[in-house]
Design an enzyme around this catalytic site. Structure first.
Site, PDB file in Angstrom:
ATOM      1  N   ARG A 105      76.007  53.507  62.809  1.00 63.00           N
ATOM      2  CA  ARG A 105      74.698  53.994  63.242  1.00 63.00           C
ATOM      3  C   ARG A 105      73.631  53.043  62.725  1.00 63.00           C
ATOM      4  NH1 ARG A 105      72.986  60.167  61.985  1.00 63.00           N
ATOM      5  NH2 ARG A 105      73.411  59.533  59.866  1.00 63.00           N
ATOM      6  N   THR A 109      67.165  52.547  64.365  1.00 60.68           N
ATOM      7  CA  THR A 109      67.064  53.196  65.685  1.00 60.68           C
ATOM      8  C   THR A 109      67.932  54.443  65.778  1.00 60.68           C
ATOM      9  OG1 THR A 109      68.931  51.957  66.577  1.00 60.68           O
ATOM     10  CG2 THR A 109      66.749  50.928  66.763  1.00 60.68           C
ATOM     11  N   ASP A 201      77.516  63.202  53.762  1.00 54.09           N
ATOM     12  CA  ASP A 201      78.069  62.098  54.540  1.00 54.09           C
ATOM     13  C   ASP A 201      79.599  62.220  54.525  1.00 54.09           C
ATOM     14  OD1 ASP A 201      77.173  58.854  55.272  1.00 54.09           O
ATOM     15  OD2 ASP A 201      79.276  59.424  55.054  1.00 54.09           O
ATOM     16  N   ASP A 204      81.568  59.111  53.263  1.00 52.34           N
ATOM     17  CA  ASP A 204      81.449  58.920  51.802  1.00 52.34           C
ATOM     18  C   ASP A 204      82.263  59.967  51.050  1.00 52.34           C
ATOM     19  OD1 ASP A 204      79.869  56.678  51.883  1.00 52.34           O
ATOM     20  OD2 ASP A 204      77.983  57.772  51.692  1.00 52.34           O
TER      21      ASP A 204
HETATM   22  N1  URA Z   1      77.240  61.900  59.615  1.00 51.39           N
HETATM   23  C1  URA Z   1      77.618  62.469  58.447  1.00 51.39           C
HETATM   24  O1  URA Z   1      78.545  62.006  57.802  1.00 51.39           O
HETATM   25  N2  URA Z   1      76.942  63.543  58.014  1.00 51.39           N
HETATM   26  C2  URA Z   1      75.906  64.078  58.690  1.00 51.39           C
HETATM   27  O2  URA Z   1      75.343  65.070  58.252  1.00 51.39           O
HETATM   28  C3  URA Z   1      75.534  63.468  59.910  1.00 51.39           C
HETATM   29  C4  URA Z   1      76.222  62.380  60.344  1.00 51.39           C
END
Ligand code: URA
Length: 210
Positions: A105, A109, A201, A204
Site C-alpha cells: 500500500r 496515496t 497490522d 506485523d
Molecule cells: N491492514 C492491516 O494489517 N490492518 C488494518 O487495520 C488495515 C489494513
C-alpha cells in the site's frame, strides 16, 4: 447487483477472532489462531458448492457417493498477511494449487502497487479463493481481483478476517460477482486506513515485525 458479504458468525470463529484482536496476544498465538480460523472460514465459504456423485466401492458394496462437482481450487494469498491463512486452507484442501500476489500500500496515496504475481496457468478452470486477513480500503483486494481476472480467473471468492464497510463497497463496485466472506464488519477506518477496532497490522502481528 453485488452479493451481500457473508459474515461468519460461528462461535468458534468469533471466539478465536476475539483472542486475535487482543493486544497481549503474542506473535506465536496470533499465527496459530489464524491458521486454526482459516479452515473454519473456508468451510463456510464453500458450503454452496455443487455436488455430483461418483461411483465408488465400499468394503461392502458399490454406491453413488457425493463429491464436489468439477471445480478444482486455487488459493491466492495476498502477500504478506494472506500467507498466514494459507496453511490452514491447505490442511483442508491439500491438492489445491497456490498463486501469490504481492501488493503493497503506497503510504501517501493508499493505492495498491503490485510487485509480484505468480498464478497457475489453468487459473481459469479453478475456483480462485483470495486470502487477505484485512479488507480495509479495498484497494489491494480490488487490484488483486483485477489481476486475477487479467490472468483468466472467472470464478473468484474473497476470504478475510475483518472488513470495513468502505472496503466492501470498493470491492463490490469493482467486482460485484465476487463473494466476500468475513468474520466481522468493523466500525470504521481510521485516518491511516486501519480497521477500527480491528486487530492492528495483521502482517506485523503475524511475523513479529513491529
Ligand atoms: N491492514 C492491516 O494489517 N490492518 C488494518 O487495520 C488495515 C489494513
Amino acid at each position: 447487483m453485488p452479493h451481500a458479504p457473508t459474515v461468519i458468525d460461528h462461535p468458534l470463529v468469533q471466539h478465536k477472532l476475539t483472542l486475535m484482536r487482543r493486544r497481549e496476544t503474542t506473535t506465536g498465538e496470533f499465527r496459530t489462531l489464524l491458521r486454526e480460523l482459516s479452515p473454519l472460514m473456508l468451510y463456510e465459504a464453500t458450503r454452496d458448492l455443487p455436488l455430483t456423485t461418483r461411483r465408488i466401492t465400499t468394503p461392502l458394496e458399490d454406491m453413488d457417493a457425493p463429491v464436489i462437482a468439477g471445480k478444482k481450487f486455487c488459493f491466492v494469498p495476498i502477500l504478506r498477511a494472506g500467507l498466514g491463512m494459507l496453511d490452514g486452507m491447505q490442511d483442508l484442501v491439500p491438492p489445491a494449487r497456490v498463486g501469490h500476489i504481492g501488493l503493497y500500500r503506497d503510504p501517501k496515496t493508499l493505492e495498491a502497487v503490485q510487485y509480484y504475481c505468480k498464478l497457475p496457468a489453468d487459473i481459469g478452470e479453478r475456483l480462485a479463493i483470495v486470502l487477505d486477513p484485512m479488507l480495509a480500503t479495498g484497494h489491494s483486494a480490488s487490484a488483486a481481483l483485477t489481476l486475477l481476472k487479467e490472468h483468466g480467473a472467472r470464478d473468484v471468492r474473497f476470504i478475510c478476517l475483518l472488513a470495513a464497510q468502505a472496503g466492501i463497497d470498493v470491492l463490490a463496485a469493482a467486482h460485484p460477482e465476487v463473494r466476500i466472506y468475513t468474520a466481522s464488519i468493523d466500525r470504521e477506518l481510521n485516518d491511516h486506513a486501519y480497521i477500527m477496532p480491528g486487530l492492528g497490522d495483521a502482517g506485523d502481528r503475524l511475523f513479529g515485525t513491529k
